[in-house]
Design an enzyme around this catalytic site. Structure first.
Site, PDB file in Angstrom:
ATOM      1  N   ARG A  69       0.831  -1.216   0.000  1.00 28.03           N
ATOM      2  CA  ARG A  69       0.000   0.000   0.000  1.00 28.03           C
ATOM      3  C   ARG A  69       0.862   1.262   0.000  1.00 28.03           C
ATOM      4  NH1 ARG A  69      -2.917   1.992  -2.436  1.00 28.03           N
ATOM      5  NH2 ARG A  69      -3.666  -0.107  -2.782  1.00 28.03           N
TER       6      ARG A  69
ATOM      7  N   LYS B 240       2.308  24.757  -4.010  1.00 29.77           N
ATOM      8  CA  LYS B 240       1.054  24.154  -3.526  1.00 29.77           C
ATOM      9  C   LYS B 240       1.161  22.627  -3.572  1.00 29.77           C
ATOM     10  CE  LYS B 240      -1.530  28.246  -4.901  1.00 29.77           C
ATOM     11  NZ  LYS B 240      -2.534  28.866  -5.807  1.00 29.77           N
TER      12      LYS B 240
ATOM     13  N   LYS C 194       4.949  39.374  -3.797  1.00 33.87           N
ATOM     14  CA  LYS C 194       3.518  39.294  -4.116  1.00 33.87           C
ATOM     15  C   LYS C 194       2.792  40.525  -3.585  1.00 33.87           C
ATOM     16  CE  LYS C 194       1.960  35.012  -4.214  1.00 33.87           C
ATOM     17  NZ  LYS C 194       1.620  33.627  -3.811  1.00 33.87           N
TER      18      LYS C 194
ATOM     19  N   GLU D  91       5.289  39.677  -8.767  1.00 29.46           N
ATOM     20  CA  GLU D  91       3.951  39.455  -9.300  1.00 29.46           C
ATOM     21  C   GLU D  91       3.328  40.815  -9.613  1.00 29.46           C
ATOM     22  OE1 GLU D  91       1.273  36.896  -6.856  1.00 29.46           O
ATOM     23  OE2 GLU D  91      -0.026  38.663  -6.871  1.00 29.46           O
TER      24      GLU D  91
ATOM     25  N   ASP E  19      -0.248  38.034 -13.110  1.00 29.07           N
ATOM     26  CA  ASP E  19      -1.233  37.301 -12.329  1.00 29.07           C
ATOM     27  C   ASP E  19      -2.650  37.591 -12.801  1.00 29.07           C
ATOM     28  OD1 ASP E  19      -1.789  35.491 -10.221  1.00 29.07           O
ATOM     29  OD2 ASP E  19      -2.538  37.175  -9.034  1.00 29.07           O
TER      30      ASP E  19
END
Lengths: 294, 294, 294, 294, 294, 294
Positions: free
Chosen positions: A110, A145, A177, A207, A233
């Site tokens: 597994r 992510k 950002k 960004e 973006d």
């Protein structure tokens, strides 16, 4: 995906880095008492020959995880790869053949599959995006992510699917950002501050949310003060095209936001250099692979 | 399943078990140098008020992970939950509001979101399956096809979505599958061997591939020698119905194999007790959640 | 380097990354039985007021380590910084004042000092190099020749001394050295291969041993294919000057090899951008600091 | 350093204790993505023959660290020692020859050298002190002023350089210092309290700052109540001689404080038994060693 | 042993060393899903007041373990000690009173009791041996026959019971046993070799099997070359008396082998200084303690 | 103990789970400097042939621990088992013969014996209880009153002694005790609440203190709502017999509380299915085993 692009990708992490992940996964699955079903139903010395078989077609990644899971429980087990990570296989393809202590093989199954199916799923989804942009200059990028604990493996799977890696963490490049821009009082000021403070071996990306911000970024002088990469973006296609024209190849451009398999080609055709896709690692379905006794 | 039953599902794991996962994820993301963008662009004493906001509707799970990630970097941070795990929210819903050191908040953001989005994705997909089978006796079950390292969290998310948990590992129940049956020389022999050897606090499930195997399992005598649960693997709807009739409520029945959102209701209507769905944990897309500065 | 540039250097790593180092050091020193001298000679409830005092002048780095060591053994201890990391102090300067359980303070003393003295030694030596090159364009760089286990702290100390950081590890930038050049069949081929394979967020540096190799590196076309940084390894002063002239600011130049306090100024005056000094971390004597009871 | 002194030193720690240090150092250097330069520039199956070569003369210590670093990345690597730890070598001496997978060798190189150079630096500095006191009864001692995490290795290097080890930690012997004396109300009271409380397998040392304190320590009765060792802290040469005369061999005497290579011989000639030197481990420059391709 | 001597025994290890043991024990007991009984049957916010109560009389040790176990699951829990480690209590005595989240208290209960009962069992058995030898010069010693992972706690419990500690490990003193004697060619040769090689802060003990070996050990000259302690292994009472006479107080004597509560007083009356008893830690029954709801 | 009962027990945990326990125990014993006696007295290349020999008769468990301890320090050591775990041996029996590096063998000896003696002690005490109940239907059960850190090994030893395992932790079955009953307002309510909330793979046991509570537990309807196991806590013999009669085989009955070797047979003869004995793991004296040089 052309062969040399695939060859160009960074190689697999060394076993030294993968093995602790695999062993932790085995410990999680074995718990305290171990595989009590195998202990009850399989003789201690029984042997098992089996094959890892793709139930669906896709791109394979993570065979080392399967190998290490088996070896952790049976150091003398035989594990013969029939394909290599990065290969595209059809449903029914035999990926590897094993011969091992039966209890060890069933106890490792597994964990081996959980990693192999997940990483092959990432590679397969990446390859689908890469195929969509074939013939354009755009490359497909991952993001941060990723699944906590599996970043090095998932980013490896992205490379095996023909994609490229963005940052591995918060520490290996600067990515300015919206919150950072707000804190610094503007895109230009943020870039200046980052340039001043960043080490010379660290790339800087910013960004931008508009063409005005893009112009402000491109206007840093001397040109060495400009960011190395600019992320556009959530730009529409027209804005992307205008951004490509404005930039004129002076800085690498990355398109980001709301990219899916349906929209990626049109984005690529605007002429951007990179397109980042969080879904590669946060929402890839597994590639179904099983272990069949021979 | 009535609302109070859902509330009655097993609670969240204690922070003692979650915190090491969160800290390992932070270490993975911070690397050696930490968040160099925040270090460059944000003043060390700056504060940030922000909200975790759902970008899409779904079922929330994992707020504790976000809380612990923030607390690990700023022990004095304020984290106020506006919803609770298990709640269904609309797009735009504020899940939690934070007030913290700005660098700490930005450094914790991605880890907090990676866990929260992933677990909410699992809960949301689970809830979709649960909704499909509403009004039947069937409950939705997870499997051991979880992300290595995140099993306790993903199984918690399944519960928050209204599902039930199957085994947590190889050691907390016996599940006899085809390889074990083959090794023992038949379904009945395997059950007998497991009954003989299993502890009295351990439940036994057997996977059967045919009605004949089902009959063999049900035929163990005395009835206390029968398995506690029988998994009907890849049975068609007619076979499932016949299995339910044959079993007549004497043993819990679990349907497994090839279940998706389109097929699950018909399976549930055959009268089985449980339906296990690997996709809950191996292929759930994330629920999109972001952190917005206030 | 102007003061604000020094202030601009990357900040201290978060406590989350330092605390495990400090606790491992305490465990190493406490062994199994703990501080048996304090147990024998100090009453369990006795208090100790004490000051960390510089025995010699220098640049301070690592006060957080001292704070965390004390807190690990007495969470209620008071630790008041009187100077900040990065400050230059005279012999006799009080760096911090503590008030704590006496046994805890004495048990934490050696670990606190071992880290504080060592890091302040690195900062002080770095500052000496930085002072030598004042008024030139050259910045002082560290290397990966750090103490195993202490890299993030030692590189932080370099920053506090006014230096800049080179790579933090093998994975955050590419540095092509002689063995890689030999394997690829030449400087140019090695650069091309690295450019083809490296991610777009990764900087590339190449080490050259001669002006011919430098020319080969500079000749890559288009210019975006050139390395980001070129290391001039063991070049004499004349060769360095010629390299600076040849390069004409198109690529960052780093001088490396055989640099000491006596030679660094002449090297800086050749016009290179960076000078890397392994001795900053591999051979810095400690700055003598003690803990004096008040 | 006479041969029998060297033979008398305690042997190297077992691999079981060194290997975790080496692996942690590799993990620190490999980061998440591993050695991206070797991945880009070296073929996966390329081999490398190379030699660890001393760039300067000195005493070697830590070859096991180099061996284990290589083995961690290539278990099949060949590592042949040409000298042994504790040997004095000339510049240019080949210390060990390796043959291994090229990527593994290059990825292990820096960690291997960081440990080998540092430990050889400690051994070499120790040997210099030992040489200075040749012909006297004095032995050179280390302290607990070691690098956090590397104590067992650095104390081993001290032995390899011909020195002796003081305490390994706070728990393996009692060392009464000024703060303990103050807490107990005097040297004699502190010794009595320690004798009363210490286990019978634990030695007791007391630090004295004056001849009066020395007399108080020697005056404990019966003689078995005296400390096993007395540290003469920052005594001048005359005071040391008087201390030796006063003590008359009844208790081991250790001189401490402000010892350097220039002053150590005169201290040794006063007749003390041991001289402790913090600089052996807190300020030893590395011994320069490199890895040269063959 | 007078009361103040018992008070003088080394104190408890710092929480820093105990807490990881307690947390590992909690992780072992909580497994993956945590306390599923409390989750099912106890409301999340319910409170529990309870008392740790001795079911039988004995000497208490390990209250810190109970405190830390509760704090690990409920940092805000109240834990009030009513007795202190080292106190002798009657059956029914309340040792500590707690007020905490009910789920946390129930989940911590077994770990708290497993440690507290075990350590109190060691302390109680030790006190029984100590009581047997009251009025003689003999002290009761533990051995290294401790439970793996719990050595620092069990040796602490021995001290709390009035006993003394022998070595904490293989590294903090030398103990020459039969195999070492055989390897060196005799007791005297083994002592000489150990003296030559041991550090000056390390005590040396030798095990002798006969009066002849004892004489050989005592005959080392000068007297500082003699062992610090001699263990008389499996000597009869007459031989012990003769050994005491022969030794005449010049070296500490430890009797060892086949000691039980029935035989220990006669051994003590022979005049030996220490009697070591493996059973203190390898065969002590627990002291029965329970947690009663208030 | 009949042969088939022994065969039915679950097998030993995999080395993967035992090895970390053994290595942690070695690290605890080796400390920082390792085995300084062997380093002083035994040549580095000396060999040792030796045998693990039972000093008393009993049931052996834990030979794998001895094997792994030796292998951790000398991977090339030979370890030949002469008996197998679970065998009953006489005093003097040779359990295993080893041939290894002498220093490694001596350094591993105490850890090997501490585990082997302790586990064999558990197995031997278990076998004594099992022998007492021979011919009845009762099986001997362990509890969670195990040594922290050693639960998987001690429960394995119980199986080797012929006993059965109760829960491995708080998470693998539900056991409703007095506090849970009180919180729920009665035995029946607690059972109902647990049934409603527990997963279908989780068994439920309830502790009852009286025949009235037993009747309440048995009265749950439908019968599938009854607990799987009922623990009769501190019932007298008459009450046990009445409970057996009342239950009439519908639910498994476990007797608990105040069981010792003198009382266990009478309890077994009442007809209960299981008898749990905390002393198996919390108060078993070791089985004396030694390592004799050959």
């Amino acid at each position: 995906m052309t062969p040399q692009v695939q060859r160009a990708a960074l190689e697999a992490p060394p076993d030294l880095l993968i093995d602790p992940i695999v062993r932790a996964a085995l410990a999680e699955d074995l718990g305290r008492a171990g595989d009590i079903t195998a202990q009850a139903c399989i003789d201690p010395d029984a042997r098992l020959g089996a094959a890892f078989v793709a139930r669906k077609g896709g791109v394979i990644a993570g065979l080392a995880c399967a190998r290490l899971a088996l070896a952790a429980l049976d150091p003398a087990a035989v594990f013969q790869e029939r394909v290599q990570d990065g290969e595209t296989v059809e449903a029914g393809a035999v990926l590897a053949v094993i011969e091992a202590n039966a209890r060890a093989a069933l106890a490792a199954e597994r964990v081996a599959l959980n990693l192999l199916c997940r990483l092959s799923g990432v590679a397969t989804l990446t390859a689908a995006y890469v195929a969509q942009v074939a013939g354009t200059r755009a490359r497909i990028l991952d993001t941060r992510k990723t699944t906590p604990g599996l970043r090095i493996l998932e980013k490896y799977a992205v490379r095996r699917g023909g994609g490229s890696n963005h940052r591995f963490g918060l520490d290996d490049a600067i990515l300015i950002k919206d919150n950072h821009v707000a804190a610094c009082g503007g895109v230009g000021a943020a870039i200046d501050r980052a340039r001043e403070r960043a080490g010379h071996m660290v790339k800087i990306e910013v960004e931008v949310d508009s063409l005005d911000q893009l112009r402000e970024a491109l206007a840093r002088r001397p040109t060495i003060r400009r960011p190395d990469v600019i992320m556009l973006d959530n730009f529409g296609l027209d804005a992307l095209r205008e951004a490509v024209a404005l930039t004129a190849g002076q800085v690498i451009l990355e398109a980001s936001g709301g990219v899916d398999l349906a929209s990626v080609r049109a984005i690529a055709e605007t002429g951007v250099d990179y397109i980042s896709v969080g879904a590669l690692t946060h929402s890839a379905p597994i590639l179904d692979i099983g272990l069949d006794a021979l």
